[in-house]
Design a protein around this motif. Sequence first.
Motif, PDB file in Angstrom:
ATOM      1  N   ASP B 531     109.334  24.135  61.339  1.00 60.32           N
ATOM      2  CA  ASP B 531     107.915  24.423  61.513  1.00 60.32           C
ATOM      3  C   ASP B 531     107.083  23.748  60.441  1.00 60.32           C
ATOM      4  O   ASP B 531     106.093  24.294  59.980  1.00 60.32           O
ATOM      5  CB  ASP B 531     107.721  25.943  61.454  1.00 60.32           C
ATOM      6  N   GLU B 535     103.456  24.604  58.555  1.00 61.26           N
ATOM      7  CA  GLU B 535     103.595  24.983  57.149  1.00 61.26           C
ATOM      8  C   GLU B 535     102.583  24.205  56.307  1.00 61.26           C
ATOM      9  O   GLU B 535     101.851  24.779  55.507  1.00 61.26           O
ATOM     10  CB  GLU B 535     105.028  24.673  56.703  1.00 61.26           C
ATOM     11  N   TYR B 537      99.875  22.495  57.354  1.00 63.92           N
ATOM     12  CA  TYR B 537      98.481  22.757  57.690  1.00 63.92           C
ATOM     13  C   TYR B 537      98.052  24.126  57.185  1.00 63.92           C
ATOM     14  O   TYR B 537      96.920  24.321  56.748  1.00 63.92           O
ATOM     15  CB  TYR B 537      98.266  22.650  59.201  1.00 63.92           C
ATOM     16  N   TRP B 539      99.225  25.536  54.553  1.00 63.83           N
ATOM     17  CA  TRP B 539      99.030  25.393  53.111  1.00 63.83           C
ATOM     18  C   TRP B 539      97.666  24.775  52.823  1.00 63.83           C
ATOM     19  O   TRP B 539      96.939  25.235  51.951  1.00 63.83           O
ATOM     20  CB  TRP B 539     100.142  24.523  52.523  1.00 63.83           C
ATOM     21  N   ARG B 673     110.128  10.856  44.821  1.00 58.63           N
ATOM     22  CA  ARG B 673     111.087  11.895  44.426  1.00 58.63           C
ATOM     23  C   ARG B 673     111.930  12.380  45.604  1.00 58.63           C
ATOM     24  O   ARG B 673     112.364  13.533  45.648  1.00 58.63           O
ATOM     25  CB  ARG B 673     110.367  13.091  43.789  1.00 58.63           C
ATOM     26  N   ASP B 675     115.121  12.618  46.933  1.00 54.51           N
ATOM     27  CA  ASP B 675     116.512  12.407  46.543  1.00 54.51           C
ATOM     28  C   ASP B 675     117.457  13.353  47.260  1.00 54.51           C
ATOM     29  O   ASP B 675     118.635  13.349  47.012  1.00 54.51           O
ATOM     30  CB  ASP B 675     116.672  12.579  45.027  1.00 54.51           C
ATOM     31  N   GLU B 702      99.377  13.047  42.568  1.00 54.04           N
ATOM     32  CA  GLU B 702     100.492  13.937  42.253  1.00 54.04           C
ATOM     33  C   GLU B 702     100.857  14.728  43.487  1.00 54.04           C
ATOM     34  O   GLU B 702     100.018  15.010  44.344  1.00 54.04           O
ATOM     35  CB  GLU B 702     100.154  14.857  41.083  1.00 54.04           C
ATOM     36  N   GLU B 703     102.126  15.067  43.567  1.00 55.92           N
ATOM     37  CA  GLU B 703     102.611  15.810  44.721  1.00 55.92           C
ATOM     38  C   GLU B 703     101.962  17.185  44.706  1.00 55.92           C
ATOM     39  O   GLU B 703     102.051  17.916  43.725  1.00 55.92           O
ATOM     40  CB  GLU B 703     104.135  15.934  44.622  1.00 55.92           C
ATOM     41  N   ALA B 704     101.280  17.513  45.769  1.00 56.39           N
ATOM     42  CA  ALA B 704     100.650  18.822  45.820  1.00 56.39           C
ATOM     43  C   ALA B 704     101.507  19.785  46.623  1.00 56.39           C
ATOM     44  O   ALA B 704     101.662  20.935  46.261  1.00 56.39           O
ATOM     45  CB  ALA B 704      99.264  18.718  46.450  1.00 56.39           C
ATOM     46  N   TYR B 705     102.048  19.292  47.703  1.00 54.54           N
ATOM     47  CA  TYR B 705     102.934  20.147  48.483  1.00 54.54           C
ATOM     48  C   TYR B 705     103.804  19.279  49.377  1.00 54.54           C
ATOM     49  O   TYR B 705     103.355  18.261  49.898  1.00 54.54           O
ATOM     50  CB  TYR B 705     102.144  21.140  49.339  1.00 54.54           C
ATOM     51  N   THR B 706     105.054  19.679  49.528  1.00 56.65           N
ATOM     52  CA  THR B 706     105.960  19.041  50.483  1.00 56.65           C
ATOM     53  C   THR B 706     106.618  20.152  51.263  1.00 56.65           C
ATOM     54  O   THR B 706     107.034  21.155  50.680  1.00 56.65           O
ATOM     55  CB  THR B 706     107.019  18.211  49.748  1.00 56.65           C
ATOM     56  N   THR B 707     106.695  19.967  52.562  1.00 55.40           N
ATOM     57  CA  THR B 707     107.218  21.057  53.366  1.00 55.40           C
ATOM     58  C   THR B 707     108.723  21.150  53.242  1.00 55.40           C
ATOM     59  O   THR B 707     109.370  20.279  52.665  1.00 55.40           O
ATOM     60  CB  THR B 707     106.847  20.858  54.836  1.00 55.40           C
ATOM     61  N   GLU B 708     109.260  22.192  53.820  1.00 57.06           N
ATOM     62  CA  GLU B 708     110.656  22.540  53.612  1.00 57.06           C
ATOM     63  C   GLU B 708     111.592  21.398  53.997  1.00 57.06           C
ATOM     64  O   GLU B 708     112.581  21.146  53.325  1.00 57.06           O
ATOM     65  CB  GLU B 708     110.978  23.779  54.432  1.00 57.06           C
ATOM     66  N   TRP B 710     110.707  18.223  54.312  1.00 60.89           N
ATOM     67  CA  TRP B 710     110.092  16.989  53.817  1.00 60.89           C
ATOM     68  C   TRP B 710     109.257  16.281  54.865  1.00 60.89           C
ATOM     69  O   TRP B 710     108.886  15.126  54.696  1.00 60.89           O
ATOM     70  CB  TRP B 710     111.155  16.005  53.307  1.00 60.89           C
TER      71      TRP B 710
END
Lengths: 474, 777
Positions: B531, B535, B537, B539, B673, B675, B702-708, B710
């Motif tokens: 999902d 997730e 959107y 956020w 990032r 990996d 900078e990374e603000a959010y990445t979903t579960e 990716w």
Amino acid sequence: MSKIKMLPAMAKLRISFVFLLYILIKCESANVDSISSDIRLKNVDRLVDISSQLVKITSKITLENTGASPVKNFLIAIEESAKNNVAFVGAKDSNNKDLKLVETTVKGYEYVRFWRVELKDAINSGATPLVTVETVFTKALLPYPTAITQQEDQLVKYIGNLYTYSPYYITSMKTSVVLNTKSVETFTKVKPFTQQDGMIQYGPYPNLKPFSEKELLIHYKNNAPFLTVTRVERLIEVSHWGNIAVEEVIEIEHTGAKLKGPFSRYDYQQDHHSGPASVRSYKTLLPAAASDVYYRDTNGNISTSNMKVKKDSVELDLRPRYPLFGGWRTHYTLGYNVPSYEYLYQSGSDYLLKMRIVDHIFDDMQVDEVVTKIILPEGSTSVKVNLPYPVTRLPDSLHFTYLDTKGRPVISFSKKNIVENHIQDFQLRYTFPRLLMLQEPLLVVGFLFALFLCVIVYVRLDFSIHKSEHPHKE
Amino acid sequence: MTQTTTARQGNGSDKGIFSNTAGFSTLITVTVLSLAWLAGFASRLFAVIRFESIIHEFDPWFNYRSTAYMVEHGFYNFLNWFDERAWYPLGRIVGGTVYPGLMITSGTIHWILHTLNIPIHIRDICVFLAPVFSGLTAIATYLLTSELWSRGAGLFAACFIAIIPGYSSRSVAGSYDNEGIAIFALQFTYYLWLKSLKNGSVFWSICTALSYFYMVSAWGGYVFIINLIPLHVFLLLIMGRFSQRLFVSYTVFYIVGLLMSMQIPFVGFQPIRTSEHMAASGVFALLMAIGALKYLHSLNPKGQWKQLLILGGLAAAGAVFLAVVLLTYAGVIAPWSGRFYSLWDTTYAKIHIPIIASVSEHQPTTWSSFFFDLHVLVCTFPVGLWYCIKHINDERVFVALYALSAVYFAGVMVRLMLTLTPVVCVLAGIAFSILCDLVLREEELPTQQDETEESKSLYDKAGKLKKRTHEQPAPVDPGLGMNVRSVTLILIMILLMLFSVHCTWATSNAYSSPSIVLASYGNDGTRKILDDFREAYGWLSQNTAEDARVMSWWDYGYQIAGMGNRTTLVDNNTWNNSHIALVGKAMASNESAAYDIMTMLDVDYVLVIFGGAIGYSGDDINKFIWMVRIAEGEHPKDIHEADYFTERGEYRVDSEASKTMLNCLMYKLSYYRYDSGGSPPGYDRTRGALPGNRGFKLTYLEEAYTTEHWLVRIYRVKKPDEFNRPRLPLAKRTVPTSNTISKKHALGGGPMTTKRRKGMLKNKPTVVKGKKAVKLE
């Protein structure tokens, strides 16, 4: 017919409402007490639990009546610095029975909040009964530093009173602070004290004057979820067909230390200790009879959740769409059905609804504002609400849903600053003539009847302007 | 044998052994149609049952959002709605740039239900609108086909269209799109047109115009109607089938339809100003001229009027054509738009408008997709067409034209398969009806036979085909033996059964997977829902500033606006190519060049879709080459498509990829990032490669959010004071603390940062922003 009947009923409702309000106001403001000099606190054993986001203070107080005449009540005081944070005050006697509390004022001490505890049995001269007083404070723990990075632990500061704040003379008292952590940055050191296993013990301190204060400061690690429910709207829809639907619209904010800098999914995934202050999920307990549970937000179902049916409750493991870091918010709707026979009592045409004003959302919850709305079946009259604690009654309204003609009465009230101790039942009495149950089926039957009648008439009669050549024209 | 003859005798006198056949066949018709409705509705619910009642895909999110806006704020506010959440900093006048038919339809349903105290959420109405309308489409198709051939054929056609994948692909539950209601409007308009042509009555013409008006309000495909009907009229004129009925029905339809179509704000004056609509007015003028000549002819039926008529007609046609051409040159009439051109010249879009070519549904159709979408009907509809042409009359000219043009358009663009589907159903229905007619003639299946016979008789009453139906069975009857008939019948049944199986399968597997919720199945059959879109959107909507501007590729614009409720730079309404190209350029440039563009556009967050971790192939890296192409179209100096390929012309992401590729913003944002993933850490499962540039750092974002999983990665664009801060020696560090007063005022927000920004970027961003806002308002 029905309109004429309705009017006096509505008027009655309004009058009863005004009367209720009047009583509420009277209870809240008209009390003025004085401090009896006969009472002394012989011994106070105070437990300050700051291991969660709440500050829960449980004091075991041994009262003593040094005067001659029996005393029927005594006062609990909350110091000025904490008086806006106090969410709940309760007292129990030695048999673990709840005692009645009324908020009151004392002349000369307007800056202090007082509660008067009505004792079951008067304290005779020289008697020393034991009373347990529980107070819960919200937002009394301040994250310091106020912003942390993803990997850091959350440190909070507790500033309180080392002594029991009381209008009475205290002969001896002890304070133990439960932290559940060994990592304490600093704490007030007033001898005698001991620190061991996430616990700091102060005292005993003898002979304290009334209203004595000494700052107690503890700066320690607290990674417990700092979730504040900023608003809950709880909707209870009562149906006489056997079902009560409950829906809660919940807004949650992580009010701990704010997240500083980037969020890294990599770190969060690699290391399970990453983001110690973040909240991945929490448990909500619903009544055991709850069924058809749904958990969604404006974008649809939140698919990351689990439900476990237990013997005495339904446990929901709710995972918000994203982990909650400091300052992050989420909102959702949680709904379920419960059978009405568990909550709705009936005798003749009188009904009594007994349900919780607010229900469990997560352990150690703190709720800024709750609005509870109760939708009664259409045609319910003479509504009376009985509440365990004072709330703000909101104006009644009408709600229209399936097959309604004149609308269902909606009773609503709100309360600010709520904790778990407020999970208590309200009682709502109303009258509902049983014959009205037939209204909705009859409405459907009547509608279908009219529809078929129209079709029959339309088919049998010729509405065309000029005669068609073929009577069976398609 | 006796039965058939009596029934046929009944044609004329309407008396036979089934004296109550009208009621009987009505019952059958109603039953079949309601079953078709039900089947059509039910077969579109796969997504809802498997997942939930939710809007999926991209475009529908805008439709849903504007419907919700209309329901909340009322119709007039909707028409005047200026959406500042879209196309930052330009904004979008929604009322004037949208076909409001869909919103009005669901808004009306919502309003009716709510006046009846049925509190259904507008989302559910939107989700189920298309399946409900599929039933209406089936009825409209039934009416159209029975107008053309017979009621039996109509029932066949209705059943076909109810479940055919070519139509259900656009009308499953949750695909809240214009096409869902437009196909109904299309079929119904055609039905009414044929009806009015048959009767020559003003009433039916007005109905046609009203239905046309609804179609105009619903979908841009109305252009198909306003070209097809004139073409039909024109062909009838050429065939010498001019009649008063034709004259009345077309002139009334044209004038009323024209006036009404101009009431839609989005259409406005287009019907009299653009080439797309000129055929209709040309034919109108021609029809007028011929009508006048006919009138003159009727004054003196003898004499040389006939030549005059032909010559005059030709001259009128030539004059009209010349007038249109001249007006186009003079600039009064706009020439054909690019999208329209790309219908004639399939390579046009690829060369001139990459943005149109980049959409997958604008690609030419493959043969397999014809079969996939239409199955057996694609083979049988020519039969129906052949019969229609063989037994030609005014209406069948129309369906032949409809079929030919639709086949052509469907061949050009996958998307236009949608316009082909209804006519295929109509003609296949006719073909199957004829086949069954032959096969069942002497079988003892009274209901079927009665039904077809009855429908024929009814048809004959209305039309003029009496003769042909009498002729038709005569040569065939003796040729078919009992066995051949039953074998054929069984074969037909098997075919139809296979057809329905295929339809259900295709709808279930190909068209019912919502694109915003992905599901994966484990080995033990457990389903795991990915999902990530919601997730991300969710956020965005909760944890960013209310006025935050999110830059993403235009595919996600509507969803960010709808679900994330944030301002977007570009979205699926791709009206401004240069703006899209600017975003494409930012994505294709290196970080510092992209930062300049992003500060110019006031971007706060950048959102990219990255499928490498779960093997999702529709991600931004795979779409990236279109971004480069579109950017190159507008900025040929800065972006060169060839730079993003390897020397051998390959598109890769691993260590052999070109340097430009490895350093562009899109690449960095996708792989920053990254990996986790497959067995070597950082393995890209979508492209099956290990990314070539790894372990890099981002300076400006900078990374603000990445979903579960990716799938969606959101980056925050740093403010100028957050990066490259000059290192101050310790002694000097006390200086900024004197600034505490202003800090308190600013609370870390606006004034302070703009102050600093002014110093660093020479006033650029603030001035740009201010100017545009003033200009717009």
